[in-house]
Design an enzyme around this catalytic site. Sequence first.
Site, PDB file in Angstrom:
ATOM      1  N   LYS A 180       0.929  -1.168   0.090  1.00 34.84           N
ATOM      2  CA  LYS A 180      -0.011   0.056  -0.022  1.00 34.84           C
ATOM      3  C   LYS A 180       0.806   1.275   0.054  1.00 34.84           C
ATOM      4  CE  LYS A 180      -0.705   0.339   4.914  1.00 34.84           C
ATOM      5  NZ  LYS A 180      -0.980  -0.264   5.999  1.00 34.84           N
ATOM      6  N   ARG A 199      -7.062   0.234  17.144  1.00 34.42           N
ATOM      7  CA  ARG A 199      -7.586   0.555  15.821  1.00 34.42           C
ATOM      8  C   ARG A 199      -8.427  -0.393  15.266  1.00 34.42           C
ATOM      9  NH1 ARG A 199      -3.628   1.292  10.661  1.00 34.42           N
ATOM     10  NH2 ARG A 199      -4.285  -1.062  10.404  1.00 34.42           N
TER      11      ARG A 199
HETATM   12  C1  PLP Z   1      -0.450  -1.341   6.481  1.00 33.98           C
HETATM   13  C2  PLP Z   1      -0.682  -2.349   7.224  1.00 33.98           C
HETATM   14  C3  PLP Z   1       0.322  -3.276   7.406  1.00 33.98           C
HETATM   15  C4  PLP Z   1       1.971  -3.058   7.023  1.00 33.98           C
HETATM   16  O1  PLP Z   1       2.477  -2.270   7.880  1.00 33.98           O
HETATM   17  P1  PLP Z   1       4.077  -1.854   7.815  1.00 33.98           P
HETATM   18  O2  PLP Z   1       4.178  -1.110   9.122  1.00 33.98           O
HETATM   19  O3  PLP Z   1       4.171  -1.065   6.633  1.00 33.98           O
HETATM   20  O4  PLP Z   1       4.705  -3.274   7.832  1.00 33.98           O
HETATM   21  C5  PLP Z   1      -0.030  -4.546   7.912  1.00 33.98           C
HETATM   22  N1  PLP Z   1      -1.536  -4.755   8.280  1.00 33.98           N
HETATM   23  C6  PLP Z   1      -2.103  -3.685   8.292  1.00 33.98           C
HETATM   24  C7  PLP Z   1      -3.670  -4.074   8.683  1.00 33.98           C
HETATM   25  C8  PLP Z   1      -1.916  -2.630   7.396  1.00 33.98           C
HETATM   26  O5  PLP Z   1      -2.923  -1.687   7.647  1.00 33.98           O
END
Ligand code: PLP
Length: 356
Positions: free
Chosen positions: A36, A131
Amino acid sequence: MTAPRLEVRLDRIHDNARTLVELLAVRGVAVTGVTKAALGSPEIARELLSAGVSSIGDSRIENIERMRQLGLSTEFTLIRSPMISQADRVVAQADVSHNTEIEVIAGLSSAAQRQNRAHGVLLMVELGDLREGILPAQLEYAVRRTLGFPNIVFRGIGTNLACQNGVSPDQENMGVLSSLASSLEATFGLSVGIVSGGNSASLGWALNSPNLGRVNRLRLGESILLGKDPLHGTPVPGLHTDAFSLVGEIVEFQRKPTLPWGQIQQAAFGPPPPRNDRGVISQVIVALGHQDVDPTGLQAPAGLSILGASSDHLILSAGQTRISVGSEVRFQVNYSALLRAMTSPFVAKSFSGGSG
Ligand SMILES: *Cc1c(COP(=O)(O)O)cnc(C)c1O
């Protein structure tokens, strides 16, 4: 070359992904590569897959749709709870989605029945970061309901920490996740396939804890892309931290005083930055601003320091050095700067070092 441009070294991303996949495989943990922060870049996703990640996760269905259209084939997981209004698209393009709401799962089930497909549901559990997530006491109910929906396959559970309130993974909260997995198996006589122990913030725990319990999956974005441990903001040993750099072009170079003059009120982006009088300096403007990048997430090269930024101008001091207008400056980016640069239409993306 066009500026601004984000230069992406695919070979370094590949190395990082491979290193993490191998380190975690030894501990029984598979990796979902998270794209993302890179706008679902198919170039990057291809490297992650060739480096051995088990699936690709993204928070936006648009990114998953594009990766599929461009021919990537793997298990795709939507890692943000689907919008009910997008249920049809989610079922059509994502194999699995993260869920916390029964209404959403009902919407996915209807869409899956219309499309004559199965859709995987991973239930997210709240373990304190506040969250997304179902409270542990309500998980059994949510699983019972999930199991009752036609065309929905219960794939497992997961949690997300350290994003909203900085709650870090430890034996206690990860232990709760593991025991939830085991008690669901006892209650329902099923096998909880995926136990997803978090994002890059869980990496330190997963590599060092003597006992990972049932955790068999991590979802990694930042650690693969930037080689950083987000919990401590430090480089992960053995990983590249320079896979991305942002290049901007100098549009003004003038010898100017360090102190502004006139009545001082608000600046374009809040209070004006504090300034010390260092006499006349070489002030540089790079054609980069909030529309291109998060300027607070840039690290300037040696000899240059960032004084401030507005929508389109990045102001730096070059001390007493002379620099020519038209020359380029290369910055390192943090997660926030990377995300903004990848998603800005003003920033060209330049990939190199791909394995094909
Ligand atoms: C963005 C996200 C991740 C990845 O997070 P990083 O810190 O970039 O490894 C994993 N799980 C969820 C639910 C996320 O929103």
